[in-house]
Design a protein around this motif. Sequence first.
Motif, mmCIF file in Angstrom:
data_model
loop_
_atom_site.group_PDB
_atom_site.id
_atom_site.type_symbol
_atom_site.label_atom_id
_atom_site.label_comp_id
_atom_site.label_asym_id
_atom_site.label_seq_id
_atom_site.Cartn_x
_atom_site.Cartn_y
_atom_site.Cartn_z
ATOM 1 N N ILE A 93 3.990 -25.049 -0.039
ATOM 2 C CA ILE A 93 4.680 -23.763 -0.208
ATOM 3 C C ILE A 93 3.843 -22.822 -1.055
ATOM 4 O O ILE A 93 3.752 -21.623 -0.772
ATOM 5 N N ARG A 94 3.209 -23.362 -2.099
ATOM 6 C CA ARG A 94 2.359 -22.539 -2.957
ATOM 7 C C ARG A 94 1.203 -21.928 -2.166
ATOM 8 O O ARG A 94 0.876 -20.751 -2.327
ATOM 9 N N ALA A 95 0.595 -22.725 -1.270
ATOM 10 C CA ALA A 95 -0.508 -22.222 -0.447
ATOM 11 C C ALA A 95 -0.025 -21.116 0.488
ATOM 12 O O ALA A 95 -0.718 -20.107 0.675
ATOM 13 N N LYS A 96 1.162 -21.283 1.059
ATOM 14 C CA LYS A 96 1.718 -20.245 1.934
ATOM 15 C C LYS A 96 1.948 -18.948 1.161
ATOM 16 O O LYS A 96 1.623 -17.855 1.629
ATOM 17 N N LEU A 97 2.506 -19.057 -0.044
ATOM 18 C CA LEU A 97 2.715 -17.866 -0.875
ATOM 19 C C LEU A 97 1.385 -17.192 -1.213
ATOM 20 O O LEU A 97 1.276 -15.967 -1.169
ATOM 21 N N ASN A 98 0.380 -17.987 -1.546
ATOM 22 C CA ASN A 98 -0.931 -17.419 -1.884
ATOM 23 C C ASN A 98 -1.538 -16.690 -0.690
ATOM 24 O O ASN A 98 -2.151 -15.631 -0.856
ATOM 25 N N ARG A 99 -1.382 -17.237 0.517
ATOM 26 C CA ARG A 99 -1.893 -16.553 1.714
ATOM 27 C C ARG A 99 -1.211 -15.211 1.905
ATOM 28 O O ARG A 99 -1.855 -14.213 2.240
ATOM 29 N N GLU A 100 0.090 -15.172 1.679
ATOM 30 C CA GLU A 100 0.813 -13.921 1.872
ATOM 31 C C GLU A 100 0.469 -12.899 0.790
ATOM 32 O O GLU A 100 0.369 -11.708 1.063
ATOM 33 N N VAL A 101 0.255 -13.364 -0.426
ATOM 34 C CA VAL A 101 -0.166 -12.453 -1.496
ATOM 35 C C VAL A 101 -1.542 -11.875 -1.190
ATOM 36 O O VAL A 101 -1.801 -10.689 -1.419
ATOM 37 N N GLU A 102 -2.439 -12.702 -0.644
ATOM 38 C CA GLU A 102 -3.770 -12.205 -0.252
ATOM 39 C C GLU A 102 -3.663 -11.158 0.847
ATOM 40 O O GLU A 102 -4.415 -10.187 0.870
ATOM 41 N N LEU A 103 -2.723 -11.358 1.768
ATOM 42 C CA LEU A 103 -2.504 -10.368 2.818
ATOM 43 C C LEU A 103 -2.054 -9.042 2.209
ATOM 44 O O LEU A 103 -2.518 -7.976 2.625
ATOM 45 N N PHE A 104 -1.180 -9.100 1.204
ATOM 46 C CA PHE A 104 -0.775 -7.868 0.515
ATOM 47 C C PHE A 104 -1.966 -7.212 -0.170
ATOM 48 O O PHE A 104 -2.090 -5.992 -0.190
ATOM 49 N N ALA A 105 -2.846 -8.025 -0.755
ATOM 50 C CA ALA A 105 -4.005 -7.478 -1.469
ATOM 51 C C ALA A 105 -4.952 -6.763 -0.518
ATOM 52 O O ALA A 105 -5.609 -5.791 -0.905
ATOM 53 N N ARG A 106 -5.052 -7.235 0.708
ATOM 54 C CA ARG A 106 -5.946 -6.594 1.693
ATOM 55 C C ARG A 106 -5.365 -5.312 2.262
ATOM 56 O O ARG A 106 -6.074 -4.504 2.841
ATOM 57 N N CYS A 107 -4.077 -5.128 2.120
ATOM 58 C CA CYS A 107 -3.419 -3.947 2.670
ATOM 59 C C CYS A 107 -3.844 -2.708 1.874
ATOM 60 O O CYS A 107 -3.774 -2.679 0.654
ATOM 61 N N ASN A 108 -4.295 -1.690 2.594
ATOM 62 C CA ASN A 108 -4.727 -0.465 1.917
ATOM 63 C C ASN A 108 -3.801 0.716 2.206
ATOM 64 O O ASN A 108 -4.160 1.861 1.965
ATOM 65 N N ASN A 109 -2.632 0.437 2.709
ATOM 66 C CA ASN A 109 -1.657 1.479 2.987
ATOM 67 C C ASN A 109 -0.850 1.740 1.717
ATOM 68 O O ASN A 109 -0.137 0.859 1.245
ATOM 69 N N PRO A 110 -0.941 2.947 1.150
ATOM 70 C CA PRO A 110 -0.240 3.212 -0.115
ATOM 71 C C PRO A 110 1.287 3.129 -0.003
ATOM 72 O O PRO A 110 1.965 2.754 -0.959
ATOM 73 N N VAL A 111 1.833 3.427 1.161
ATOM 74 C CA VAL A 111 3.284 3.362 1.331
ATOM 75 C C VAL A 111 3.756 1.907 1.246
ATOM 76 O O VAL A 111 4.749 1.604 0.578
ATOM 77 N N ILE A 112 3.017 1.015 1.888
ATOM 78 C CA ILE A 112 3.368 -0.413 1.850
ATOM 79 C C ILE A 112 3.204 -0.942 0.427
ATOM 80 O O ILE A 112 4.072 -1.658 -0.090
ATOM 81 N N ASN A 113 2.089 -0.588 -0.219
ATOM 82 C CA ASN A 113 1.857 -1.047 -1.592
ATOM 83 C C ASN A 113 2.925 -0.532 -2.552
ATOM 84 O O ASN A 113 3.400 -1.271 -3.414
ATOM 85 N N ASP A 114 3.327 0.724 -2.399
ATOM 86 C CA ASP A 114 4.386 1.273 -3.240
ATOM 87 C C ASP A 114 5.727 0.584 -2.972
ATOM 88 O O ASP A 114 6.508 0.360 -3.895
ATOM 89 N N SER A 115 5.961 0.238 -1.710
ATOM 90 C CA SER A 115 7.199 -0.467 -1.365
ATOM 91 C C SER A 115 7.248 -1.838 -2.026
ATOM 92 O O SER A 115 8.310 -2.260 -2.506
ATOM 93 N N ILE A 116 6.110 -2.510 -2.053
ATOM 94 C CA ILE A 116 6.048 -3.828 -2.701
ATOM 95 C C ILE A 116 6.347 -3.688 -4.188
ATOM 96 O O ILE A 116 7.160 -4.441 -4.751
ATOM 97 N N LYS A 117 5.711 -2.717 -4.833
ATOM 98 C CA LYS A 117 5.922 -2.518 -6.270
ATOM 99 C C LYS A 117 7.365 -2.123 -6.576
ATOM 100 O O LYS A 117 7.969 -2.615 -7.522
ATOM 101 N N GLU A 118 7.904 -1.237 -5.769
ATOM 102 C CA GLU A 118 9.283 -0.780 -5.997
ATOM 103 C C GLU A 118 10.283 -1.913 -5.779
ATOM 104 O O GLU A 118 11.250 -2.058 -6.531
ATOM 105 N N SER A 119 10.049 -2.725 -4.764
ATOM 106 C CA SER A 119 10.967 -3.851 -4.523
ATOM 107 C C SER A 119 10.897 -4.862 -5.667
ATOM 108 O O SER A 119 11.919 -5.434 -6.057
ATOM 109 N N ALA A 120 9.701 -5.056 -6.238
ATOM 110 C CA ALA A 120 9.578 -5.963 -7.386
ATOM 111 C C ALA A 120 10.369 -5.418 -8.578
ATOM 112 O O ALA A 120 11.039 -6.182 -9.286
#
Length: 192
Positions: A93-120
Amino acid sequence: MLTVLFYVLLSMAAAHFIYERILLPSLRLHYRNKLFELRDTVRNEIISDHSEDNTKAAQLVHEALNNAINRLHLMTITNRVRAKIRLESNPEIRAKLNREVELFARCNNPVINDSIKESAKILEKVYVLNNLMLILYTFPIYLVVASIANVVKAANNLLTLISDRKSLEQAVMLLPDRQVAKLVTSDGRAFA
């Protein structure tokens, strides 16, 4: 004395009931609606952005927001402890979470990144709201423990100062009278 204790406990039970059954569901609904707004924003980005990494990240955020919308009631201290223990013991499960976090890190769309921060931020607020009564109940215990910790720390510092013989002995043996006077007298005047 027992009558006072009875009324105090009755008041605490009433406050707990009002908060847990009336106020908290309304507050959760408010934050759930904010998550719905974020999800709609992410849906619009999925429709308009066609890069592969951004689309995968947006779909993942969309699914995560759907999960969060349905699981706000699970944001408690006991569930956090359970999740942490089980994550540490389950590398899959930890490896799956790390893969998904890396996918977020590669995302360069500011709207998606802001959505992640706001949801947190929203999830942090819900976490505090869900645990507010527990925090209020344990606050007196926390104050007692913090006070005891401060007393122990002060006693430890005082003991360290008293038991440190080298600094005074070295000053008396090696420094001239004027400098020793500055160290040991309150007004810094020479010895009488």
